[in-house]
Write an enzyme that holds these catalytic residues in place. Structure first.
Site, PDB file in Angstrom:
ATOM      1  N   HIS A   1      43.524  17.116  20.501  1.00  0.00           N
ATOM      2  CA  HIS A   1      41.413  17.444  20.794  1.00  0.00           C
ATOM      3  C   HIS A   1      42.240  16.763  22.443  1.00  0.00           C
ATOM      4  O   HIS A   1      41.381  16.349  23.207  1.00  0.00           O
ATOM      5  CB  HIS A   1      41.792  16.115  20.216  1.00  0.00           C
TER       6      HIS A   1
ATOM      7  N   CYS B   1      47.017  54.545  48.324  1.00  0.00           N
ATOM      8  CA  CYS B   1      46.876  55.563  48.092  1.00  0.00           C
ATOM      9  C   CYS B   1      48.725  56.085  48.900  1.00  0.00           C
ATOM     10  O   CYS B   1      49.411  56.539  48.094  1.00  0.00           O
ATOM     11  CB  CYS B   1      46.025  56.967  48.190  1.00  0.00           C
TER      12      CYS B   1
ATOM     13  N   ASP C   1      38.650  61.623  51.452  1.00  0.00           N
ATOM     14  CA  ASP C   1      38.807  61.739  49.979  1.00  0.00           C
ATOM     15  C   ASP C   1      40.629  61.094  50.758  1.00  0.00           C
ATOM     16  O   ASP C   1      40.941  62.063  50.824  1.00  0.00           O
ATOM     17  CB  ASP C   1      39.008  62.403  49.135  1.00  0.00           C
TER      18      ASP C   1
END
Length: 599
Positions: A239, A427, A582
């Site tokens: 609790h 990348c 890209d």
């Protein structure tokens, strides 16, 4: 409209924790409505937060002991999740962290006994003052109604240094072991007296200790306590009651040792004795907000701890058995067992919260399995039957590979910048990682470590390096490209090189899902393949062909700036934000151009 756990508009500014509930006052009832909707073998009593077996008439008609338990809500799946054949008969659920009132417990007894008189009723109660009092009142009322009623109180908490002037040891997740064992006893037809006698012995052979990394919050309220970001608390109650001490965050191994050392410390009055040669069942319990990844690591460490001191862990259970709402943390329970108790633990049950460990066929006792050996992947690197280049051509291949890798390393930052518009900006780092690994493996021209004299074996080697070092989608795509291309490079001529490019392209499109025009590395690769389709390969040199390929790839990579992304991370980005080429396409055209320039 979104709401917080106070049942208010989430923008109201109240300091309450967000929870997926409807109304604070309805959450306990609705929780059990969901439980029985998923598990129709149990039912909910009308007007009460009481869960009862659907086949309860069969229990009392066969004279079996009726098992009643319960407690405050917020500990799900305990206790209602253990109602079922081979488990509890009925369960009374109070408000969150609040004992159910006697009327609710009597409703559970009445639902279980189904108007029968003189039922054998056993109550399993966790050792909290409110539970003892309210179940005690219900116990006496049940006796007045003619039922033969007894109560087993479970308190197995090992956190307390002393029980003097306290309510005693708290009932924690080990209570679920008692539910399971009692359920098996009742199903086998044992009498109330037999069960009480056995359970009162078994419960004394058990210990539990908890560890918290974060607080929980009762619906309608904020966090029940505060832990700093670098703190964890040992021995707290379910609790949110204070534990025995706070400490800095430890590793899983260190934390398990801390827990087990405290649990077995003979200087504390609540410890459990564990010694070499003992047989135990282990339960690693999620206090609510702990990931499966963490639970499994803790389970591994707990088993290792016990086995290191010569204890036989005959059963290990790992999962969510008794929670403290969303508290991040774990509890560890150790139960001394023998063949009889082991049989009770293994006895079949339909209770939805209990999960039997998966043992090997025919095995009765759990054993930590050894590692499985498999054949190494390197066998695919064989160059048997593949064409070998002479020294001059091998040197040109070496130079081409080195030039491509050095160029990729040099444009790492540029590619990362391009990737920030559509991905996570790594990348360049990813392809540089692969390029550096290839350079390291390549070695010196005088004695290269890559098979530059065999295009087939070289492509396979590059596929393995990119797959193992680069990781993620990029590593997988380049591995597919090189591995598929290798099948066409067992002969060494311009036609086989063209076929290799096409094979690599086909593999990337097949498994990656991208097509020309999707704004990916497929675009420059497709352009490279198309650039040679109208050429007479018998009338141009390999050097000229590579230059043609590189120029086509570079133009195609630049053209991706005007394409709509339809694959990869970029496809999730608003197209108005994609204002640059890209990065994957640029990376591919970059190393192709570097190869062309090296020849």
């Amino acid at each position: 409209m979104a709401s917080d756990s106070c049942g208010n508009d989430a923008q109201s500014g109240k300091s309450c924790t967000k929870k997926l509930i409807n109304k604070v006052l309805d959450c306990e009832r609705e929780c059990n409505e969901g439980l029985v909707a998923v598990n129709p073998g149990i039912s909910l009593v009308e007007g009460q937060t009481v869960v009862v077996r659907t086949d309860v008439r069969d229990v009392v008609s066969r004279g079996k002991v009726v098992l009643i338990s319960g407690g405050g809500s917020g500990h799900e799946p305990g206790h209602a999740g253990y109602v079922g054949k081979g488990g509890l008969t009925a369960c009374a659920c109070g408000s969150v962290f609040t004992s159910p009132p006697p009327g609710c417990i009597m409703a559970a007894i009445n639902a279980a006994c189904q108007q029968h008189k003189g039922c054998q009723v056993l109550m399993i109660v966790t050792n909290y003052t409110g539970d003892r009092l309210n179940f005690g009142i219900a116990c006496e009322r049940a006796r007045v109604k003619g039922h033969k009623t007894e109560m087993v109180v479970v308190g197995e908490d090992c956190a307390l240094d002393s029980v003097d002037h306290s309510a005693g040891r708290r009932g924690l997740a080990g209570t679920m072991f008692i539910h399971k064992i009692a359920g098996a006893m009742a199903e086998q037809g044992q009498s109330l007296e037999e069960m009480v006698s056995s359970l009162n012995v078994i419960k004394m052979k058990m210990g539990t200790i908890g560890l918290s990394l974060s607080p929980c919050s009762v619906p309608g309220s904020g966090p029940s306590f505060t832990l700093q970001a670098d703190e964890m608390e040992l021995g707290l109650g379910v609790h949110g009651e204070a534990g025995v001490r706070r400490m800095k965050i430890q590793t899983a191994k260190e934390a398990v040792k801390t827990m087990m050392d405290h649990m077995t410390n003979p200087k504390t009055s609540t410890h459990i004795d564990i010694k070499k040669g003992d047989r135990v069942a282990l339960m690693v319990n999620n206090l609510g907000g702990t990931s499966v990844l963490e639970l499994n690591i803790v389970a591994k460490e707990a088993i290792s701890y016990l086995e290191a001191i010569g204890v036989s862990v005959d059963r290990a259970y790992c999962g969510t058995f008794m929670t403290s709402l969303e508290m991040a943390g774990v509890s560890i329970t150790v139960l001394h067992i023998d063949d009889v108790v082991l049989e009770y633990l293994d006895y079949p049950t339909d209770a939805p919260a209990w999960r039997t460990p998966y043992l090997p066929p025919g095995e009765k006792l759990r054993k930590t399995p050894g590692l499985v050996s498999v054949e190494a992947e390197d066998v695919i690197l064989s160059d048997d039957g593949a064409y070998k280049l002479n020294a001059d051509f091998s040197a040109q291949v070496y130079k081409a590979v080195k030039a491509a890798c050095l160029k990729l390393v040099s444009v790492e930052k540029e590619l990362n910048e391009l990737d920030k518009q559509s991905g996570d900006g790594d990348c360049g780092s990813t392809v540089a990682l692969g390029a550096n690994a290839i350079l390291k493996k390549l070695g010196d021209l005088s004695k290269p470590n890559l098979p530059v004299d065999c295009p087939h074996a070289l492509a396979l080697s590059l596929g393995q390096i990119t797959e193992n070092v680069m990781g993620g989608s990029s590593g997988a795509l380049y591995s597919l490209f090189f591995t598929s291309a290798a099948q066409e490079l067992k002969t060494a001529n311009l036609k086989s090189l063209t076929a290799a490019l096409n094979a690599g392209l086909d593999a990337i499109m097949k498994y990656g899902g991208a097509k020309p025009g999707y704004r990916t590395m497929v675009d420059p690769l497709y352009a490279a393949c198309e650039s040679l389709k109208d050429k007479d390969l018998d009338k141009i040199t390999t050097s000229d062909a590579i230059k043609i390929v590189a120029e086509a790839a570079q133009k195609a990579s630049e053209d991706t700036v005007s394409m709509d992304a339809q694959a990869g991370r970029a496809s999730y980005v608003n197209k108005t934000l994609l204002t640059k080429p890209d990065p994957g396409a640029v990376a591919l055209s970059t190393w192709l151009k570097a190869i062309a320039e090296s020849l």
